[in-house]
Structure formats: structure tokens, C-alpha cells
Enzyme design. Sequence first.
Site, PDB file in Angstrom:
ATOM      1  N   THR A 199       0.834  -1.182   0.000  1.00  0.00           N
ATOM      2  CA  THR A 199       0.000   0.000   0.000  1.00  0.00           C
ATOM      3  C   THR A 199       0.870   1.232   0.000  1.00  0.00           C
ATOM      4  O   THR A 199       1.953   1.201   0.583  1.00  0.00           O
ATOM      5  CB  THR A 199      -0.794   0.003   1.342  1.00  0.00           C
ATOM      6  OG1 THR A 199      -1.438  -1.246   1.484  1.00  0.00           O
ATOM      7  CG2 THR A 199      -1.782   1.132   1.441  1.00  0.00           C
ATOM      8  N   GLY A 251       0.647  -3.261   5.105  1.00  0.00           N
ATOM      9  CA  GLY A 251       0.893  -4.647   5.497  1.00  0.00           C
ATOM     10  C   GLY A 251      -0.370  -5.478   5.385  1.00  0.00           C
ATOM     11  O   GLY A 251      -1.281  -5.156   4.618  1.00  0.00           O
TER      12      GLY A 251
HETATM   13  N1  GLY Z   1      -2.761  -3.320   3.275  1.00  0.00           N
HETATM   14  C1  GLY Z   1      -3.350  -3.597   2.055  1.00  0.00           C
HETATM   15  C2  GLY Z   1      -4.170  -4.808   2.007  1.00  0.00           C
HETATM   16  O1  GLY Z   1      -4.027  -5.688   2.833  1.00  0.00           O
HETATM   17  O2  GLY Z   1      -4.984  -4.908   1.122  1.00  0.00           O
END
Ligand code: GLY
Length: 340
Positions: A199, A251
Site C-alpha cells: 500500500t 501490510g
Molecule cells: N494493506 C493492504 C491490504 O491488505 O490490502
Amino acid sequence: MPTRRKFLTSSASLGLLAAGRPLEAASLPPSAPLGKALVISTWDTGLAANLGAWKILSKGGHALDAAEAGVMVTEASQNCCVGLGGNPDREGIVTLDACIMDDQFNCGSVAALERIKHPISVARRVMERTPHVMLVGEGAQQFAVAQGFPLEPQKLSPDAEKAYREWLKTSAYQPIINVENTRGSKPTGPVGGANNHDTIALLAQDGQGRLSGSCTTSGMGFKMRGRLGDSPLIGSGLFVDNAVGAAAATGQGEDVIRMAGAHTVVEFMRQGLSPKAACEAAIKRLAQIKGSKAHDIQVCFIAVNKQGQHGAYALQKGFSYAVCDDKNQQQLLQSDYLLT
Ligand code: GLY
């Protein structure tokens, strides 16, 4: 663009950095004094995103505009984990999640959005032009098109196509943590390799002290169709309370959701913890929840408080984050982490 670039190998070589260990520093274009202006974002892809945000802040712009513009840079790049270049779901379709929040508790979000280049901008339109906070799937796309966003071809990037074909050989989910890093602490597998997800999350404070944040992702590579992570969820992937501070996550989304990650970090700051200590407290809570399974995942938080202090903390080694501040410098910092 930076005029001078220095690569740094140890904290001793840079001196006084309270927030994390410096990996790299670069000067920013000169600007007028910007008060508390600050941008912090996840991973080394945040370096380019921060520059996009800094262009707005350095002209005295609003933190919300900076938060949007910054992550648009990442959405437009061919990135394994953000935007239309990202890895698809297990049906071979790229679906995007994003959210945005300003200093007045205004927020907007889209999830499972297909064929739109800038989900963060659609999230902002949801915030500004609808009575809702969140639109998903077909409805989100319909809204985007009605708002004038072009429908892009349904086509995988060459890297995503390759990764998807590879994944189809086993259809097994084997995430490689920290894949978003392209420099500094290297991931254990190939950058952009199979099954990765991450992300770009960005927090901005403008010269008037207003906080805003953004978060955008293509989510877990080869996820089940319809799977959502933390990134479109206000309170999990992102939370802003202008009286206290702002926080964002990157994450394993499922684990950020189960502890309302970004909101938890902001609440720790409300109790008086510094941004870094608040991120650390949230990571410790997650480690307690996960027990021995904590070693299988990566979760990282970034945070900024109202005083313009910033910090980060990760569950595991390998998380870097980028910071621009009014000292006309951008730094890539290596986060401290819990598990050894
Ligand atoms: N942190 C992004 C996801 O798990 O989709």
C-alpha cells in the site's frame, strides 16, 4: 526535482534523527517557510509520492490536496501493489481500494473499483459529492464514470501478467513481506513477485497545521474475488483527528482491520504517546493478538501528531518510510520493529 542526493549508511552519519534510522536523504526545491508542513508516507515508493505532495504544500496548499496528489504519483506508476499496474485477484482482474480523510472528519472511500486509474480521486469525490463515505464495486465504477473518470482498458501490466501466470501454476498464497521496498532493506523475494500486496499511505500536515491522509492499494495479489483489506476502511488503513494527529497502515490488511489499526494509533497519541510510541504500542497489541502467528505477517504504522512530530513502527524488520519536512530535506528512514 532534488538537486543533490546523498546516500547514507548509518544514523551516525546524519546525526540527530529521533524517528528512525536514515537510509537516504535528498534536498528539496527551496521554498518559503512552511510552518509545520510535513509529509510522511510508506515504503521507498513514498519518496516520489512525497515530492508530489510537497509541490502542493510548498505553494501554501491544503493538506488534503497534498494527500491526494502525492499518492496519485504511485497510482500512475507501474507498481505491483498500487494502481492499475498492480497484481490482479485470482480471476485475473485488478481491483483497487482507496480512502482519504481531511482535518474536519470528512472522509471518502472506494473499494473493489475496476478500470479507474486514480481511485484516490474517486474516494475524494465520494467524500465531497455524495452523502456517503464508501462506494464499492460496480456502484463505485458507475459513480466514477458519471464524474468523468475515464474507463481504462481491462488489461494487466506486463509484470502483473507474468506474476499472474506464475501464480496460476500453483494457485497457492505465499506472501513475501516487505516487497514494496526497492532499495534499502531488500525483500526476501523478487520485487513485484507473486502474491505480494502492499500500500501507499501518506499523511500530510500543511503550513496552517491542517492534517489529512490518503491510502491506496490494489490489495493482496491473487486475493479471492471481493476481498477487501484495510486500505479503504477509515479507522483501519487511515484515520485523522486534527486535534490529535493522523495515522496510517501498510501490510497484512486482515490484521490491521481486526485491531482498527490507524484509529488505535491515534487513540494512543490522544493518551499522550509520541507518534512513534503510539505506533509501537499498536504493534505490540497486534503481536499479542497474533501470538506465534505474528512471525508470518508484516504490519507497519506511520503517524504524525498535531505538534508536527512523526514516527513509525513495524512488526518485522524491513519497513522504510519517507519524510519531507520544512528543513528542505527528504529522508528515507528505516523503521524500528518488534520481532527479532
Ligand atoms: N494493506 C493492504 C491490504 O491488505 O490490502
